[in-house]
Write a protein that holds these residues in place. Structure first.
Motif, mmCIF file in Angstrom:
data_model
loop_
_atom_site.group_PDB
_atom_site.id
_atom_site.type_symbol
_atom_site.label_atom_id
_atom_site.label_comp_id
_atom_site.label_asym_id
_atom_site.label_seq_id
_atom_site.Cartn_x
_atom_site.Cartn_y
_atom_site.Cartn_z
ATOM 1 N N GLN A 1 0.795 -1.029 -0.042
ATOM 2 C CA GLN A 1 -0.080 -0.024 -0.088
ATOM 3 C C GLN A 1 0.901 1.261 0.016
ATOM 4 O O GLN A 1 1.975 1.181 0.468
ATOM 5 C CB GLN A 1 -0.802 0.042 1.344
ATOM 6 N N GLN A 2 0.559 2.353 -0.675
ATOM 7 C CA GLN A 2 1.097 3.355 -0.706
ATOM 8 C C GLN A 2 1.331 4.067 0.854
ATOM 9 O O GLN A 2 0.126 4.546 1.333
ATOM 10 C CB GLN A 2 0.478 4.694 -1.527
ATOM 11 N N ILE B 1 8.800 2.926 -10.144
ATOM 12 C CA ILE B 1 7.395 3.033 -9.283
ATOM 13 C C ILE B 1 6.341 2.992 -10.217
ATOM 14 O O ILE B 1 5.998 3.939 -10.803
ATOM 15 C CB ILE B 1 7.529 4.202 -8.468
ATOM 16 N N ARG C 1 2.245 2.665 -10.072
ATOM 17 C CA ARG C 1 0.929 2.837 -8.959
ATOM 18 C C ARG C 1 -0.117 2.406 -9.401
ATOM 19 O O ARG C 1 -0.437 2.812 -10.561
ATOM 20 C CB ARG C 1 0.916 4.218 -8.324
ATOM 21 N N GLU D 1 -4.278 2.661 -4.570
ATOM 22 C CA GLU D 1 -3.485 2.805 -3.487
ATOM 23 C C GLU D 1 -2.368 1.826 -3.379
ATOM 24 O O GLU D 1 -1.669 1.740 -2.370
ATOM 25 C CB GLU D 1 -4.438 2.718 -2.227
ATOM 26 N N THR D 2 -2.269 0.974 -4.427
ATOM 27 C CA THR D 2 -1.173 -0.258 -4.236
ATOM 28 C C THR D 2 0.001 0.403 -5.194
ATOM 29 O O THR D 2 -0.006 0.992 -6.399
ATOM 30 C CB THR D 2 -1.653 -1.506 -4.765
ATOM 31 N N VAL D 3 1.382 0.133 -4.836
ATOM 32 C CA VAL D 3 2.580 0.641 -5.134
ATOM 33 C C VAL D 3 3.416 -0.608 -5.615
ATOM 34 O O VAL D 3 3.594 -1.394 -4.717
ATOM 35 C CB VAL D 3 3.296 1.585 -4.413
ATOM 36 N N TYR E 1 7.373 -1.135 -6.272
ATOM 37 C CA TYR E 1 8.405 -0.661 -6.439
ATOM 38 C C TYR E 1 9.562 -1.700 -7.118
ATOM 39 O O TYR E 1 9.463 -2.860 -6.399
ATOM 40 C CB TYR E 1 9.293 -0.356 -4.951
#
Length: 161
Positions: A92-93, A117, A119, A122-124, A126
């Motif tokens: 989650q961010q 990154i 997105r 609300e999910t990221v 990396y």
């Protein structure tokens, strides 16, 4: 249409970039689906106690070695690719989280060569490509554990660095 987006790029590199982006989106989708299944099967753990699934380092069909940790806050995967480590984190961010992850990498003598990154709501995701420093004595499992633990520590803000 793709050439209009990047007129200086050749077709192969543009298509390669699109394919890589699609793979990353698919990985985010798979992670969200597995998180949804885990939530429906068990009550959510308290944030102070990390619940992780520890998979031993083992070669996958492509001959790469990797380690994964999954928790209610983040899914972390680390694997060797050539002379570098690919580190992927789906979470989650969380404000300041990327700074904590980079701090962990620097603490253990990893150099960030590339960071992407992605997105979705609300999910990221990396995606790091990191170089192993000469002083680094960490295994992939230990790296994944340290990154996972950064999600359970206090937030880091730019003015604290």
């Amino acid at each position: 249409m793709l050439r209009d987006i990047d007129p200086m790029g050749d077709q192969a590199s543009i298509i390669g970039g699109v394919i890589e982006f699609i793979k990353e989106v698919q990985q985010v989708l798979q992670s969200l689906e597995s998180k949804k299944q885990r939530k429906s099967l068990s009550p959510s753990p308290s944030p102070s106690t990390p619940k992780s699934l520890h998979l031993p380092a083992k070669p996958n069909p492509m001959g790469e070695v990797g380690a994964c940790f999954n928790s209610s806050l983040a899914d972390v995967e680390a694997r060797i690719s050539g002379s570098n480590v690919l580190l992927k984190i789906v979470c989650q961010q969380i404000p300041g989280q990327i700074l904590k992850i980079v701090a962990v990498l620097e603490k253990f003598s990893f150099d960030v060569l590339h960071l992407n990154i992605s997105r979705m709501e609300e999910t990221v995701l990396y995606s790091f490509v990191i170089k192993i420093g000469l002083e680094c004595q960490l295994s992939l499992e230990e790296l994944a554990t340290e990154v996972q633990q950064s999600f359970f520590s206090e937030p880091v803000f730019l003015n604290e660095i």
